[in-house]
Scaffold this active site. Sequence first.
Site: not given
Lengths: 246, 246
Positions: A52, A110
């Site tokens: 994003d 992540y």
Amino acid sequence: MRVRCIVSYDGTHFSGYQVQPQKRTVQGEIEEVLFKLHKGQPIKVHASGRTDAGVHAVGQVFHFDTHLTIPEERWPYAINSLLPEDIVIVEANYVDEHFHARFDTTAKEYRYRIDQQKMINVFKRNYSFHYPYKLDLSAIRRACTHLCGTHDFTSFCVAKTEVGDKVRTIYSIEVIENEKEIIFRFIGNGFLYNMVRILVGTLLDVGQGKINADQIPTILEGRNRSLSGKTVPGRGLYLWKVHYDN
Amino acid sequence: MRVRCIVSYDGTHFSGYQVQPQKRTVQGEIEEVLFKLHKGQPIKVHASGRTDAGVHAVGQVFHFDTHLTIPEERWPYAINSLLPEDIVIVEANYVDEHFHARFDTTAKEYRYRIDQQKMINVFKRNYSFHYPYKLDLSAIRRACTHLCGTHDFTSFCVAKTEVGDKVRTIYSIEVIENEKEIIFRFIGNGFLYNMVRILVGTLLDVGQGKINADQIPTILEGRNRSLSGKTVPGRGLYLWKVHYDN
């Protein structure tokens, strides 16, 4: 010939990874460079997944096909010389023509950085989430043990997520303390839209005592986004590593 | 009432500290905020010294005079709420009316960060100088011992520097190795224009064997800018701390 690249980018000034009309995107910048290197031939790039707006990558992976005969160790220099300075190709390799950067992933890592200093640090403002509130790390770690494993993560993704199957496996969540900074490290077989950011938001609520760690199983079972915590900002998130079988 | 502030800024998007017409400067942004807080009364800010375009500060110091009766611990919040996000007031204190941020300094500390990784790191590109070449740190440390002490630093400042007296004292130079990064830490009673950046450029030449460490005394005695190394980029430089007697 198929080329696999590892790419690092500073997400601050991008509207995310994926191409969007009129927006500055990572994929858009890379495809523009490949278009130039291939003398005007459009080259489609396939990444392991999107990130994003504001989200960073240390080791995003993509592949593309080419007829150019550049030695693999020269590819990073060829592409980097034309890329803007907030994207860097770290490594490139020729791979089997059946390799696919998205479909062949076996796991993704992540990381999420939280700045716990009282005053915001100008050098970290785009690279971590400033959250100067006291956190109960032992409660957070207990919540993590409930989140690890295979679960339906409907409660931890954007309500309108259109993917059918919301079952994912989290292999591990580590909570690393590092002088006034907390780093969450997630490894899983895949993550739904906004899932890591909602997991972190929920873990912060646990750390603040707003959610009890042992409520996590109930939140998972509820399959409802409204049961979990807020979505933390993209700027603290890093796609750290993409794993493949080889 | 006189207020002393410690300010941190990310120099990346500034044309340096000092006000210049039509340019975005740190001083300009701070004075604009103080102008607003004082309902349109111009407030002049006095810093310990300037920093150049791209140069960062962890602990720059400035003072200003005010008639506002804000408690000292509230000043940072009052100013920060109106400042852009790349400048942060870290601390504010009421001080004696004779205090002067520039004239009362007793020492300054600057740090210079060098990124030694092979590939440029996107997250460090504005915050360090990417210099992936092998360095002989023992030669560099020997050169540092020659630079420490009281010397005429004419060879280590911009040729057109107009300051009359170019004698300065360097109290210490530390060379810190930190996983693929080298940090130079300079403490001195004052530094001439571009002096730290020319010192670092010269030390890198020493580390690369282009200048012998024991030539440093000759370079100092020559009092000629052309004898020393290149000026390294501003982005690796940090005004780290300003010292006062108190």
